[in-house]
Design an enzyme around this catalytic site. Structure first.
Site, PDB file in Angstrom:
ATOM      1  N   GLU A 153       0.827  -1.210   0.000  1.00 19.55           N
ATOM      2  CA  GLU A 153       0.000   0.000   0.000  1.00 19.55           C
ATOM      3  C   GLU A 153       0.866   1.267   0.000  1.00 19.55           C
ATOM      4  O   GLU A 153       1.802   1.340   0.776  1.00 19.55           O
ATOM      5  CB  GLU A 153      -0.929   0.042   1.213  1.00 19.55           C
ATOM      6  CG  GLU A 153      -1.995   1.109   1.060  1.00 19.55           C
ATOM      7  CD  GLU A 153      -2.903   1.248   2.282  1.00 19.55           C
ATOM      8  OE1 GLU A 153      -2.480   0.878   3.384  1.00 19.55           O
ATOM      9  OE2 GLU A 153      -4.021   1.729   2.098  1.00 19.55           O
ATOM     10  N   ALA A 198       1.809  -0.794  10.921  1.00 20.81           N
ATOM     11  CA  ALA A 198       1.245  -2.090  10.554  1.00 20.81           C
ATOM     12  C   ALA A 198       0.545  -1.972   9.208  1.00 20.81           C
ATOM     13  O   ALA A 198       0.351  -0.868   8.695  1.00 20.81           O
ATOM     14  CB  ALA A 198       0.252  -2.552  11.622  1.00 20.81           C
ATOM     15  N   GLU A 216      -6.001  -2.634  12.318  1.00 17.90           N
ATOM     16  CA  GLU A 216      -5.786  -3.502  11.153  1.00 17.90           C
ATOM     17  C   GLU A 216      -6.956  -4.475  10.972  1.00 17.90           C
ATOM     18  O   GLU A 216      -7.332  -4.798   9.850  1.00 17.90           O
ATOM     19  CB  GLU A 216      -4.461  -4.270  11.272  1.00 17.90           C
ATOM     20  CG  GLU A 216      -3.225  -3.389  11.468  1.00 17.90           C
ATOM     21  CD  GLU A 216      -3.143  -2.201  10.525  1.00 17.90           C
ATOM     22  OE1 GLU A 216      -3.595  -2.323   9.369  1.00 17.90           O
ATOM     23  OE2 GLU A 216      -2.650  -1.132  10.959  1.00 17.90           O
TER      24      GLU A 216
HETATM   25 ZN   LIG Z   1      -4.929   1.917   8.390  1.00 23.17          ZN
END
Ligand SMILES: [Zn+2]
Length: 1106
Positions: free
Chosen positions: A345, A480, A516
Site C-alpha cells: 500500500e 502495521a 488492522e
Molecule cells: Zn490503516
C-alpha cells in the site's frame, strides 16, 4: 499546429545561439552521414515487411532536411516506396546531413521522442544500433526555444503516431499533414531532421507508448491473477510469473498495466478458453516515469472477450520497506538471517508483480511461492498443498483469495514461528514472529481473537477468510498493514512482554491490532474507489479503534485519548497547506502524502462527531448497511452518506427503529436520546462541509442574558494573508453545550454564519463542544473565558477531564490567531496545580513545553529557565506523588511514565536522584535487575547523560532482543549533550546495522529536539536528502515526519531562510511536498508567535511565578 515550432524559432540565428549538442552534430563533419543508407534500407525493409499492418506503418515516418534546401518527408503506408528516393536525394544534395537524436524511451520516459544530450552519446548509440536492422530508433529534434511546456506538448501529440489502444488511426493523418506543411516552408535556412524508424523486433526500445494517462485505461479489467513467486534469499533476487485473466470491454490493441523495477523476460496475450482467437504475440513497452507496461498485440483484442495476459519477469528484492523487500534479524548467537516480506500500500504491488495496481481493479488471486524446504511461506490465504519440485525446492500453493485490491496482497518467506487460537466464530488466528520472540506473541493473539469476534458481531458480516495471521516483521516502515488475512506489523507494534512492556505499549499494540482488523471490513471488504477518499479506509479504521477497544479492553480507557487525535489533526489542518479530507490526486508521491493526519485523525474525528449527531444506533445501522451493500466493491464519499441517510428518513419519527439487518425502526431509548428531532437529516449536506473543504471552524460565543449568539469562521493560522476563497467557508456544525445550570448535553445544528440559541434561564458559564466530540474550537467573548477560568480554579471537576483538556487546547489556539493574549492562556494553566487527570495534564504539557523549546532555539536562557521552572512547579505535587512502580490503572501508568520522563529531563532534582539510584543499581547488575516498565524511560534518560552510562546503554541496546526496550534506550541515547554521539546515532540509524533504518525517522527527530542536536539534525537532513527519499519514498509519512519534526521548533528568520533555501533547491517533485509547505508555514508562525508573545510571557512569569 502548435506541435511544431514556428519558422522564426528555426531561423539560423536561433540555431547559432543554441547550446544544443545536436547543432554541433549537424554542422559538423557529419560522420553520421554514412549511417543514412543503412537507416534508409532499414526503413525500406520495415515498410514493406509483411509483418506490419497498416497502423504499424503509419508509425514509421521519416523527415529529412538539408541546409538551405530542405525536404520534408513523411512516409505513410501508401507511399513508402518513394522513401528511398528521398534518401537518395539526401545523399546527393549535401555533405552535412543531420540526425538529431537517439535515445531509448526506457531511459528517459519521453515516449521515444527525445533529443540526445551529447554528440558523443549519439555516436555511441548510432554505432551500437544503426547497423543493426533489428534495432529501434526514435530520432527527434528539439529546436532552441522549445521550452519544457511546448516540448511536452510536442511529445504528447507525437504519441498519437503510435498504435492507439483502440486501433484507430484517425488522428495520425492530420498530424502527418501538419508536419509536412510546416516542413515545406521554404524560408527555413536550417537543416532539420526528424527521423523515426521503428522496427518490429525492437518495439520495446523506442516505440510510442500507447497510453498517456497516470490512471490505467478502464477497458481491460483483471479478473484473476495466477502468481508464482520464487525468491532467492541468498542472492536477494526473485523471479516471478503472473497470468492475469482479463475481460476486454472495448476493442484494443494494448494491455496497459503497472510494473516498477521488474525486468520483463517474456509476455503473451492468449485468448480465453472457447474463443476462436489465436495466441497473440505481443511487444512489451515500458513507461518508467509512470510505472506502466504496455503489451501490444498485432491485432486488436475483441470487446466482450476474455484473455489471459502472461508475463515472466525477474527483479531484485527491494532494499527499502515497500514492494517485495528484504528484512534481516540477528539471532542471539549473532547469526544474521534474511527473510522477504511485502508491503504494497498504496502503489508498490507493481514492484512484486505486473498488475493493475489501482484499488478499484479488484480481482481474485492464487499465489504459489517457491522456497527452500527449511523456510516457511505465508500469504493471504491458507496453504492448500506443498509440492516438492526438487530436493532443494518446495512450491507452496495457497488457496484462491476473495476478490480484493492489489495493495492487499501479501507474502512472506521466513523462518518464523507461530502460536494460534480459534476465535469463537471459527477463524484460525495466528501470530508469527522470529523464533526467539515467540513468547512475546501471546498478548497480541488474545487481543486479536477478542477484536475479530467483536467486529464480526458489530458489523453483522462474517470475516470471510478461514484464517487471520498477524506477523511481526523485523524491518517495517509504518506501524502495521492490513493485508487481507495476513496483517503485518512492526515488532514493537505487536510483541508484548507482560514483565517488561509498559502500559503505553499495551495500549498502542491493542489499538494497532484493532485498527488492522477493522480494515478487514473497512478497506478490504469495501474499498475506496480511488486514493482521494483514503479517509474512508483510514478515518474509519482509526475511529473503529475507539469503538472496539472500548468494548474489548475497557480497562485501557481508550476513549480518554481520542480527543488528542482531533488536536493533532487540527494542528496541521489549521495551516494553509492543509487539504480537504477528500482531495483529488493521481501521482504516487501525492497518493502517499494522503497518509497523513487529515485522512487518519481528522477522518476519525468527524466520524465521531457524526456518531454523536446521529446517535450510536443509527450510526451503527448505517455502517452495517454500507458494508453489506458495497461488499467486494469500491465506494466514494457519497455512498457512505447515502447509507447513513437512508437508515431513517427523519430522526424522531416513531416508525424509525433499527434492526441489525439495516431496516429502520427507532426504539424508545435512542428516541429519547435524539436531540435533533426537528432537523431533517441531510447527512451528505452536513458531511460535505467537513470532507470537501479544508480546515475547521472557530465558533465564537457571546452570551447576552439568556441569548447565546454563535458565529462561525474558518480558523486559520497566519491569518494575515487570508485566502481569496475565505468567505466561502461554511460548516454545518452539530454544536453541543452544557451550562452552570444543567449538565445535560444540549444540541444545536448550526448551519449559518451566525445564529442565536435561547437558554431557559441565565447562566454563570457555558461550555461548548462537550468532551471535545466535535471538530471545532470555541472562543468565549467578553468575560466568557474569565468565567471558565474561575470555574477551573474553584471547582474544576464540575466539568469532565476531556472538557478541561479541550479548554487548555482551545485557549492556546486562540492566542495563535490573536483572539486572546498569552497572559490569559497562562492564567488558565494556573489551575493545573490541582489537576490529576491524564488528558488535561498531557495537554497542558503539550502546550507549554513547545514554548520553552522555541526559546531554547533562540538562546533565551533566563526566560526559558524561568518557564521550565514554572511548569515543573505546576506539576510538582503530582510528580512527587508518583510511585516508582508499575501499579495502577493504564492511564495512571501512562501518566507516570510521561511525568517522570518530563521531570527527569528537566532536571527536577528529586526525580533525577531517584533515577540515578535506579540506573546505578541496574548498571551494577549488568542489566539483570528488573526495572519497573513505566519508569524505564526516565531512568535511561538520566543514565544516558554520562558518557559511561551512554556506552552501557548502547551495549544493552545491541544485545537486547526486546524491541520495546530498544525503543526506550534509543530515545534515551538521543538525549545526550555529546554532539559526536548524536552524530553517530544518526549515521548508524541510516546505515542500518546496529540501529535499524526503520528507526531512523524517530532518531533524527529526537536529535532535532535535543538543544545540542538541532543543528546536527538539520545538516544531516540536507546532506542525506537523496538517500532518505530513496529509502523511505517521496511523499511518505516518514519523510513528512522527518521534515516537520526536524524544523517545527525553528523560530528565527535565519532558520526560516535556510529551510526555504534548501528545499527550493530540490528538484520539483521534492520541493512541492506538502510537508515542506507545512514546515515553512510552521516556522513563520513560530516567528510571529515569539515576536508577539515573548515579552509578555516574561512579564507574566515575573508576576505570577517570581
Ligand atoms: Zn490503516
Amino acid at each position: 499546429m502548435s506541435i511544431w515550432p514556428s519558422a522564426d524559432k528555426l531561423s539560423s540565428s536561433a540555431y547559432a545561439s543554441t547550446q544544443l549538442d545536436a547543432i554541433q552534430l549537424w554542422t559538423g563533419n557529419c560522420c553520421e552521414y554514412s549511417m543514412m543508407p543503412k537507416l534508409v534500407s532499414l526503413a525500406e525493409k520495415l515498410t514493406s515487411s509483411s509483418e506490419l499492418d497498416h497502423n504499424w506503418q503509419t508509425a514509421i515516418s521519416v523527415t529529412l532536411g538539408y541546409r538551405d534546401s530542405f525536404i520534408a518527408y513523411t512516409m505513410w503506408s501508401t507511399m513508402h516506396h518513394s522513401h528511398s528516393t528521398v534518401c537518395l536525394q539526401t545523399e546527393q544534395a549535401s555533405s552535412s546531413c543531420f540526425i538529431a537524436s537517439c535515445k531509448q524511451s526506457k531511459n528517459d520516459g519521453s515516449n521515444g521522442m527525445c533529443s540526445i544530450s551529447t554528440t558523443r552519446r549519439y555516436r555511441r548509440l548510432a554505432a551500437t544500433h544503426c547497423p543493426d536492422a533489428a534495432s529501434a530508433f526514435a530520432f527527434s529534434f528539439h529546436p532552441p526555444g522549445f521550452g519544457a511546456e511546448r516540448s511536452s506538448r510536442f511529445g504528447s501529440v507525437r504519441r498519437g503516431a503510435g498504435p492507439r489502444p483502440d486501433g484507430c488511426d484517425s488522428e495520425l493523418r492530420p498530424r502527418a499533414q501538419a508536419v509536412g506543411t510546416a516542413m515545406a516552408a521554404p524560408c527555413w535556412r536550417t537543416v532539420l531532421a526528424v527521423l523515426e524508424v521503428v522496427s518490429t523486433a525492437c518495439w520495446a526500445g523506442s516505440a510510442v507508448f500507447p497510453w498517456d494517462g497516470v490512471r490505467l485505461p478502464k477497458h481491460v479489467v483483471p479478473l484473476h491473477y495466477h502468481l508464482v513467486i520464487h525468491p532467492n534469499l541468498s542472492t536477494l533476487t526473485f523471479t516471478g510469473s503472473v497470468a492475469i485473466d482479463v475481460a476486454v470491454t472495448q476493442a484494443t490493441r494494448a494491455v496497459v498495466l503497472h510494473s516498477k523495477r521488474l525486468n520483463v523476460t517474456g509476455a503473451a496475450v492468449e485468448a480465453g478458453a472457447g474463443s476462436s482467437c489465436a495466441v497473440r504475440a505481443v511487444k512489451v513497452l515500458e513507461m518508467q516515469p509512470r510505472e506502466q507496461l504496455a503489451l501490444l498485440a498485432a491485432e486488436p483484442l475483441c470487446a466482450g472477450h476474455r484473455y489471459t495476459v502472461t508475463i515472466q519477469y525477474a527483479a531484485k528484492l527491494s532494499d527499502t520497506f515497500h514492494g517485495f523487500y528484504k528484512s534481516t534479524y540477528r539471532t542471539q548467537e549473532g547469526e544474521v538471517r534474511v527473510l522477504a516480506s511485502t508491503h504494497f500500500e498504496p502503489t508498490s504491488a507493481r514492484m512484486a508483480f505486473p498488475c493493475f495496481d489501482e484499488p478499484a481493479f479488484k480481482a481474485t488471486f492464487s499465489v504459489k511461492i517457491r522456497r527452500d524446504p527449511n523456510h516457511l511461506a505465508l500469504s493471504n490465504m491458507p496453504l492448500v498443498k506443498s509440492v516438492n519440485i526438487a530436493s532443494w525446492l518446495v512450491e507452496d500453493h495457497f488457496d484462491t483469495s476473495v476478490k480484493m485490491s492489489t495493495y492487499l496482497v501479501a507474502f512472506i518467506i521466513s523462518d518464523f514461528k507461530s502460536i494460534s487460537k480459534v476465535s469463537s466464530h471459527g477463524v484460525k488466528i495466528s501470530v508469527y514472529t522470529v523464533p526467539e520472540k515467540i513468547n512475546q506473541a501471546h498478548y497480541a493473539l488474545d487481543a486479536a481473537v477478542k477484536l475479530l469476534d467483536f467486529y464480526e458481531d458489530y458489523f453483522s458480516i462474517p470475516y470471510p477468510l478461514p484464517k487471520q495471521d498477524l506477523a511481526a516483521i523485523p524491518d517495517f516502515q509504518s506501524g502495521a498493514m492490513e493485508n487481507w488475512g495476513l496483517t503485518t506489523y512492526r515488532e514493537s507494534a505487536l510483541l508484548y512482554d507482560p514483565e517488561k512492556s509498559s502500559a503505553s505499549s499495551r495500549l498502542w499494540i491493542t489499538m494497532i491490532i484493532a485498527h488492522e482488523l477493522a480494515h478487514q471490513w473497512f478497506g478490504n471488504l469495501v474499498t475506496m474507489e480511488w486514493w482521494n477518499d483514503l479517509w474512508l479506509n483510514e478515518g474509519f479504521a482509526k475511529f473503529m479503534e475507539l469503538l472496539s477497544v472500548n468494548v474489548t479492553h475497557p480497562e485501557l480507557r481508550v476513549e480518554d485519548y481520542f480527543l488528542k487525535r482531533c488536536f493533532d489533526a487540527m494542528e496541521s489542518d489549521a495551516l494553509n497547506s492543509s487539504h480537504p479530507v477528500s482531495t483529488p490526486m493521481e501521482d504516487p508521491a501525492q497518493i502517499l502524502e494522503m497518509f497523513d493526519d487529515i485522512s487518519y485523525e481528522k477522518g476519525a474525528c468527524i466520524l465521531n462527531m457524526l456518531r454523536e449527531y446521529l446517535t450510536a444506533d443509527v450510526f451503527k445501522a448505517g455502517l452495517v448497511q454500507y458494508l453489506q451493500k458495497y461488499s467486494y466493491q469500491n465506494t466514494k464519499n457519497e455512498d457512505l452518506w447515502d447509507s447513513l441517510t437512508n437508515i431513517c428518513p427523519t430522526v424522531g419519527t416513531e416508525k424509525c427503529e433499527l434492526l441489525g439487518d439495516g431496516f429502520c425502526r427507532r426504539n424508545q431509548q435512542s428516541s429519547s436520546s435524539a436531540h435533533w428531532t426537528k432537523e431533517t437529516l441531510d447527512v451528505k449536506a452536513m458531511m460535505d462541509t467537513w470532507t470537501l473543504q479544508k480546515g475547521f471552524p472557530l465558533v465564537t460565543v457571546t452570551v447576552r442574558g439568556k441569548n447565546v449568539h454563535v458565529a462561525q469562521e474558518h480558523y486559520r493560522k497566519g491569518v494575515d494573508s487570508p485566502s481569496p476563497t475565505e468567505n466561502g467557508y461554511l460548516w454545518q456544525i452539530p454544536l453541543t453545550y452544557i451550562t452552570s445550570k444543567s449538565n445535560t448535553v444540549e444540541r444545536f445544528l448550526m448551519r449559518t454564519k451566525t445564529d442565536v440559541i435561547i437558554l431557559p434561564e441565565e447562566v454563570e458559564w457555558i461550555k461548548f463542544n462537550v468532551d471535545m466530540s466535535g471538530y471545532y474550537i470555541v472562543h468565549y467573548e467578553d468575560d466568557g473565558w474569565d468565567r471558565l477560568i474561575n470555574l477551573l480554579r474553584e471547582n474544576h471537576t464540575m466539568i469532565s477531564s476531556n472538557d478541561r483538556a479541550s479548554l487548555i487546547n482551545n485557549i492556546f489556539q486562540l492566542v495563535r490567531i490573536k483572539k486572546l493574549s498569552i497572559s490569559k492562556a497562562f492564567d488558565l494553566t494556573l489551575y493545573m496545580k490541582w489537576e490529576t487527570q491524564i488528558m488535561p495534564i498531557l495537554q497542558g504539557m503539550n502546550e507549554l513545553v513547545p514554548i520553552y523549546k522555541l526559546m531554547e532555539r533562540r538562546d533565551m536562557d533566563d526566560t526559558e529557565k524561568h518557564l521550565k521552572d514554572y511548569i515543573v512547579n505546576l506539576l510538582k505535587d503530582l510528580i512527587d506523588k508518583q510511585f516508582w512502580s508499575d501499579e495502577g490503572s493504564v492511564s495512571e501508568r501512562i501518566l507516570r511514565q510521561s511525568l517522570l520522563l518530563f521531570a527527569c529531563v528537566r532536571r527536577y532534582q528529586p526525580c533525577v536522584d531517584k533515577a540515578e539510584e535506579y540506573f546505578s543499581k541496574w548498571q551494577k547488575s549488568n542489566g539483570t535487575v528488573r526495572l519497573p516498565a513505566d519508569v524505564k524511560t526516565a531512568v535511561y534518560a538520566v543514565g544516558a547523560q554520562t558518557s559511561e552510562g551512554w556506552d552501557f546503554l548502547l551495549n544493552k541496546y545491541q544485545h537486547h532482543s526486546f524491541s520495546v526496550d530498544k525503543d526506550k534506550i534509543a530515545s534515551a541515547l538521543s538525549l545526550t549533550r555529546n554532539k559526536d554521539k548524536l552524530q553517530w546515532l544518526m549515521d548508524e540509524a541510516l546505515r542500518g546495522d546496529i540501529i535499524k533504518t526503520q528507526d531512523f525517522p524517530f532518531i533524527i527527530v529526537s536529535v532535532a529536539r535535543n538543544p545540542s542536536g538541532y543543528h546536527l539534525a538539520w545538516t544531516f537532513l540536507r546532506e542525506n536528502w537523496e538517500k532518505l527519499v530513496e529509502k523511505f519514498e517521496l511523499g511518505s509519512p516518514s519523510i513528512a515526519g522527518i521534515v516537520t519534526g526536524v524544523t517545527n521548533q525553528y523560530s528565527t528568520r535565519p532558520q526560516l531562510a535556510q529551510v526555504k533555501e534548501f528545499f527550493s533547491s530540490l528538484e520539483e517533485k521534492s520541493a512541492q511536498l506538502r510537508c515542506i509547505q507545512q514546515a515553512i508555514e510552521t516556522i513563520e508562525d513560530n516567528i510571529q508567535w515569539m515576536d508577539r508573545n515573548f515579552e509578555e510571557i516574561k512579564t507574566w512569569l515575573q508576576k505570577n511565578h517570581p
